[in-house]
Design a protein around this motif. Sequence first.
Motif, PDB file in Angstrom:
ATOM      1  N   THR A 109       4.359  10.367  11.582  1.00 60.93           N
ATOM      2  CA  THR A 109       3.277   9.473  11.154  1.00 60.93           C
ATOM      3  C   THR A 109       3.672   8.723   9.885  1.00 60.93           C
ATOM      4  N   LEU A 110       4.350   9.410   8.976  1.00 60.33           N
ATOM      5  CA  LEU A 110       4.821   8.732   7.763  1.00 60.33           C
ATOM      6  C   LEU A 110       5.836   7.645   8.117  1.00 60.33           C
ATOM      7  N   ALA A 111       6.702   7.929   9.098  1.00 65.09           N
ATOM      8  CA  ALA A 111       7.674   6.923   9.533  1.00 65.09           C
ATOM      9  C   ALA A 111       6.967   5.711  10.138  1.00 65.09           C
ATOM     10  N   LEU A 112       5.913   5.982  10.886  1.00 65.80           N
ATOM     11  CA  LEU A 112       5.122   4.890  11.472  1.00 65.80           C
ATOM     12  C   LEU A 112       4.511   4.032  10.362  1.00 65.80           C
ATOM     13  N   LEU A 113       3.930   4.688   9.370  1.00 65.42           N
ATOM     14  CA  LEU A 113       3.332   3.943   8.261  1.00 65.42           C
ATOM     15  C   LEU A 113       4.403   3.172   7.480  1.00 65.42           C
ATOM     16  N   SER A 118       7.074   1.926   8.680  1.00 66.66           N
ATOM     17  CA  SER A 118       7.429   0.750   9.493  1.00 66.66           C
ATOM     18  C   SER A 118       6.379  -0.350   9.355  1.00 66.66           C
ATOM     19  N   LEU A 119       5.184   0.036   8.890  1.00 67.40           N
ATOM     20  CA  LEU A 119       4.103  -0.933   8.663  1.00 67.40           C
ATOM     21  C   LEU A 119       4.027  -1.335   7.182  1.00 67.40           C
ATOM     22  N   ASP A 120       5.130  -1.092   6.472  1.00 69.57           N
ATOM     23  CA  ASP A 120       5.303  -1.529   5.081  1.00 69.57           C
ATOM     24  C   ASP A 120       4.521  -0.721   4.061  1.00 69.57           C
ATOM     25  N   TYR A 121       4.143   0.496   4.425  1.00 70.70           N
ATOM     26  CA  TYR A 121       3.591   1.389   3.410  1.00 70.70           C
ATOM     27  C   TYR A 121       4.743   1.993   2.609  1.00 70.70           C
ATOM     28  N   ARG A 122       4.522   2.129   1.304  1.00 67.89           N
ATOM     29  CA  ARG A 122       5.424   2.932   0.479  1.00 67.89           C
ATOM     30  C   ARG A 122       5.042   4.392   0.719  1.00 67.89           C
ATOM     31  N   ILE A 123       6.039   5.240   0.996  1.00 65.94           N
ATOM     32  CA  ILE A 123       5.744   6.631   1.354  1.00 65.94           C
ATOM     33  C   ILE A 123       6.207   7.570   0.241  1.00 65.94           C
ATOM     34  N   ILE A 124       5.281   8.392  -0.233  1.00 70.96           N
ATOM     35  CA  ILE A 124       5.597   9.404  -1.238  1.00 70.96           C
ATOM     36  C   ILE A 124       5.361  10.779  -0.619  1.00 70.96           C
ATOM     37  N   VAL A 125       6.386  11.614  -0.681  1.00 71.32           N
ATOM     38  CA  VAL A 125       6.254  13.000  -0.218  1.00 71.32           C
ATOM     39  C   VAL A 125       6.227  13.889  -1.464  1.00 71.32           C
ATOM     40  N   LYS A 149       0.839  -1.202   0.000  1.00 76.80           N
ATOM     41  CA  LYS A 149       0.000   0.000   0.000  1.00 76.80           C
ATOM     42  C   LYS A 149       0.871   1.248   0.000  1.00 76.80           C
ATOM     43  N   SER A 150       0.316   2.347  -0.509  1.00 73.82           N
ATOM     44  CA  SER A 150       1.038   3.614  -0.546  1.00 73.82           C
ATOM     45  C   SER A 150       0.340   4.652   0.320  1.00 73.82           C
ATOM     46  N   ALA A 151       1.153   5.526   0.897  1.00 79.27           N
ATOM     47  CA  ALA A 151       0.641   6.724   1.566  1.00 79.27           C
ATOM     48  C   ALA A 151       1.326   7.917   0.914  1.00 79.27           C
ATOM     49  N   ILE A 152       0.549   8.950   0.590  1.00 80.30           N
ATOM     50  CA  ILE A 152       1.133  10.131  -0.031  1.00 80.30           C
ATOM     51  C   ILE A 152       0.855  11.360   0.832  1.00 80.30           C
ATOM     52  N   ALA A 153       1.896  12.124   1.064  1.00 81.70           N
ATOM     53  CA  ALA A 153       1.774  13.400   1.772  1.00 81.70           C
ATOM     54  C   ALA A 153       1.942  14.492   0.727  1.00 81.70           C
ATOM     55  N   ASN A 190       0.761   8.723  18.056  1.00 79.60           N
ATOM     56  CA  ASN A 190       1.939   8.584  18.901  1.00 79.60           C
ATOM     57  C   ASN A 190       3.143   8.278  18.018  1.00 79.60           C
ATOM     58  N   VAL A 191       4.036   9.260  17.883  1.00 81.23           N
ATOM     59  CA  VAL A 191       5.211   9.077  17.015  1.00 81.23           C
ATOM     60  C   VAL A 191       6.501   9.063  17.838  1.00 81.23           C
ATOM     61  N   SER A 192       6.379   8.735  19.118  1.00 75.79           N
ATOM     62  CA  SER A 192       7.547   8.823  20.004  1.00 75.79           C
ATOM     63  C   SER A 192       8.698   7.935  19.526  1.00 75.79           C
ATOM     64  N   ARG A 193       8.391   6.805  18.895  1.00 73.80           N
ATOM     65  CA  ARG A 193       9.455   5.914  18.389  1.00 73.80           C
ATOM     66  C   ARG A 193      10.279   6.582  17.296  1.00 73.80           C
ATOM     67  N   PHE A 194       9.707   7.594  16.662  1.00 77.16           N
ATOM     68  CA  PHE A 194      10.349   8.193  15.487  1.00 77.16           C
ATOM     69  C   PHE A 194      10.771   9.641  15.727  1.00 77.16           C
ATOM     70  N   ALA A 195      10.758  10.058  17.009  1.00 83.09           N
ATOM     71  CA  ALA A 195      11.037  11.457  17.331  1.00 83.09           C
ATOM     72  C   ALA A 195      12.424  11.885  16.862  1.00 83.09           C
ATOM     73  N   ALA A 196      13.426  11.037  17.084  1.00 80.31           N
ATOM     74  CA  ALA A 196      14.797  11.406  16.708  1.00 80.31           C
ATOM     75  C   ALA A 196      14.926  11.544  15.193  1.00 80.31           C
ATOM     76  N   GLN A 197      14.276  10.645  14.462  1.00 80.30           N
ATOM     77  CA  GLN A 197      14.319  10.729  12.996  1.00 80.30           C
ATOM     78  C   GLN A 197      13.628  11.998  12.505  1.00 80.30           C
ATOM     79  N   LYS A 198      12.501  12.337  13.134  1.00 83.58           N
ATOM     80  CA  LYS A 198      11.782  13.542  12.726  1.00 83.58           C
ATOM     81  C   LYS A 198      12.643  14.781  12.977  1.00 83.58           C
ATOM     82  N   ARG A 199      13.280  14.836  14.121  1.00 85.95           N
ATOM     83  CA  ARG A 199      14.166  15.966  14.422  1.00 85.95           C
ATOM     84  C   ARG A 199      15.285  16.075  13.382  1.00 85.95           C
ATOM     85  N   ALA A 200      15.862  14.938  13.024  1.00 91.56           N
ATOM     86  CA  ALA A 200      16.963  14.937  12.057  1.00 91.56           C
ATOM     87  C   ALA A 200      16.477  15.400  10.686  1.00 91.56           C
TER      88      ALA A 200
END
Length: 231
Positions: free
Chosen positions: A21-25, A27-34, A2-6, A153-163
């Motif tokens: 949220t995109l990082a969370l998706l 991690s759930l095997d979504y293809r992410i398009i920005v 599945k794909s998610a597009i922002a 809840n995106v706490s698992r991905f907070a460091a990546q988001k900051r980066a």
Amino acid sequence: MKSAIAIFAHPDDAELTCFGTLALLHSLDYRIIVAIVTDGLEAVNGNDVADRIEEAEEASRMMGFRLIRGRLPDGDLHFGNTLIKRVEGWFAEFEPAIIITHYLDPDHVDHQDHFVLAHAVLNVAQRRPEYDLLLEAEPSRGSRSFAPNLFVNVSRFAAQKRAAIACHKSQIHKHYFRPEHVDLRSRWWAEASGAREICGEDGVAIEAFRIVRSSIMSEAAAFGFRRGERA
Ligand SMILES: [Zn+2]
């Protein structure tokens, strides 16, 4: 897969509002398009746009997302055929199950490109029944009228988001790029959603959205999404 597009107007909009949220998706095997509809040239005062695009590409690359560009004029988006066709083309190409875009701000105090693009995305999405979830993200500069009904809840991905946010070196002087601004918004929504306990030392734990349309609330709950009290 599945794909998610922002779909956002400028480089950095997605990083500030929904990269967790995109990082969370992802991690759930979504293809992410920005998708960035403009190259954000206005925000570099007419200087070389290549740096701004490189910043956005670096941010998406480090997350494993694909960045695509609409190349429409920054600051001068218009609701009409050109923009509608661009959005329709992306929907046809990627067939996204999840769509995230700007908040359609009824007060029109957010950036003019933001609500024009939100208008176009909602217009196109309304004619397509096959996606699962359409979300409007919290405006990065805040809003008087934004009332979220979904807290992720995106706490698992907070460091990546900051980066990823830090990749946008040309914009880092703006007040809403400051970590304390991002943290404060997250903590505010933690209080509002009753999820104070998940906002630890690193405050970038929650992203707030307004659900425009959903056909998968049971599945969304499995993502760690949390319904707010304000519908
Ligand atoms: Zn923007």
